[in-house]
Design an enzyme around this catalytic site. Sequence first.
Site, mmCIF file in Angstrom:
data_model
loop_
_atom_site.group_PDB
_atom_site.id
_atom_site.type_symbol
_atom_site.label_atom_id
_atom_site.label_comp_id
_atom_site.label_asym_id
_atom_site.label_seq_id
_atom_site.Cartn_x
_atom_site.Cartn_y
_atom_site.Cartn_z
ATOM 1 N N HIS A 84 96.416 73.097 83.939
ATOM 2 C CA HIS A 84 97.396 72.904 82.865
ATOM 3 C C HIS A 84 97.989 71.502 82.913
ATOM 4 O O HIS A 84 98.266 70.899 81.871
ATOM 5 C CB HIS A 84 98.510 73.953 82.984
ATOM 6 N N CYS A 85 98.159 70.970 84.109
ATOM 7 C CA CYS A 85 98.785 69.652 84.280
ATOM 8 C C CYS A 85 97.925 68.513 83.745
ATOM 9 O O CYS A 85 98.453 67.461 83.365
ATOM 10 C CB CYS A 85 99.070 69.387 85.753
ATOM 11 N N ILE A 86 96.615 68.688 83.738
ATOM 12 C CA ILE A 86 95.727 67.583 83.349
ATOM 13 C C ILE A 86 95.256 67.709 81.902
ATOM 14 O O ILE A 86 94.375 66.970 81.465
ATOM 15 C CB ILE A 86 94.514 67.473 84.295
#
Length: 347
Positions: free
Chosen positions: A332-334
Amino acid sequence: MNTAPKQYGFYMPAEWYPHERCWMAWPCHHETWSKIGLDKAKMAYARVAKAIAQFEPVTLLVNPGDEDSAKNLCKGHNIEIISLPINDSWTRDTGATFLINNERQLAGVDWIHNAWGGNYADCSLDNFIASHIIKYTEAQYFHAPLVMEGGSFHVDGEGTILTSKECLLNSNRNPHLSQQEIEQYLINYLGAERIIWLNMGLIGDETDGHVDEIATFIAPGKVLCLITKDKEDPNYHRLQENFEILKSSKDARGRTFEVYTVEQPPATYLNGERLTLSYINFYMANQGIVMPAFGYESFDRLAYQLFVQIFPGYQITQIDALDVFSGGGGIHCITQQQPKSHKLVEQ
């Protein structure tokens, strides 16, 4: 705050709203990937990009001069490469936060980025990523006078924001603002009505407790929450507290949440540091979910089976994501979704 998006009818849609594309950025920061090296990081990002590209187009930001590695590893897939000088590769946090209105027009919020409270010395290039993306998509531009990362909040697209006090009220972000002032910014720039505050994120999280590691909306009135059954784990009490908060909370439409739980994998260390592994950190694509596996067969299998249950109609793709998490974040962060809008992007 007189020019905030909400007054123009803009709001951030939920992640299950149809997407135009997914935005990612190619690994380039040596310090971030010191545990595994840039080559392994690039292969890990390529796995994520190719998995998402099964369901929707991916646009990949790549430092000038590094295009060949991206093309070689992502060759033959539904992935577009754009050259842009960048410091790091976390588009959830540095990219635009996209909004729509009832006419399905597109807008983008450009938050202030300070490298997660000053974790890294230079983030000057990353402070321009959001504005470049907004310009590229021809979206309406909104600058938010607030230090904020996209991984620090979730929305349900129906007026509710989910976030954590550990991150948003941290003195290394917006020390001059009160909780009430921060709430008003969130409501005005995300087009929401109600904020649910969790307290603490995972132990050792370099982002100071981003919510996208601990809880997320999965459908209207439904949330997924990370837990651990190991009472000796230092995350136990904080995760249990978050679970209790969610069980007793109501969303902006007055619904009591239906709370699902997924167990965190066993404590995993790399170079003496515990990795912040979480099945919550996944990407919801068009009719597809790209979720992590960590090499713990029983935990990975149970998480996969849960996702099949709670995401009916979605194809669940589980990929080895340990290398991504070694950099301090997850799938989700990338990634950053761009919702479908009335005007298609002109290439």
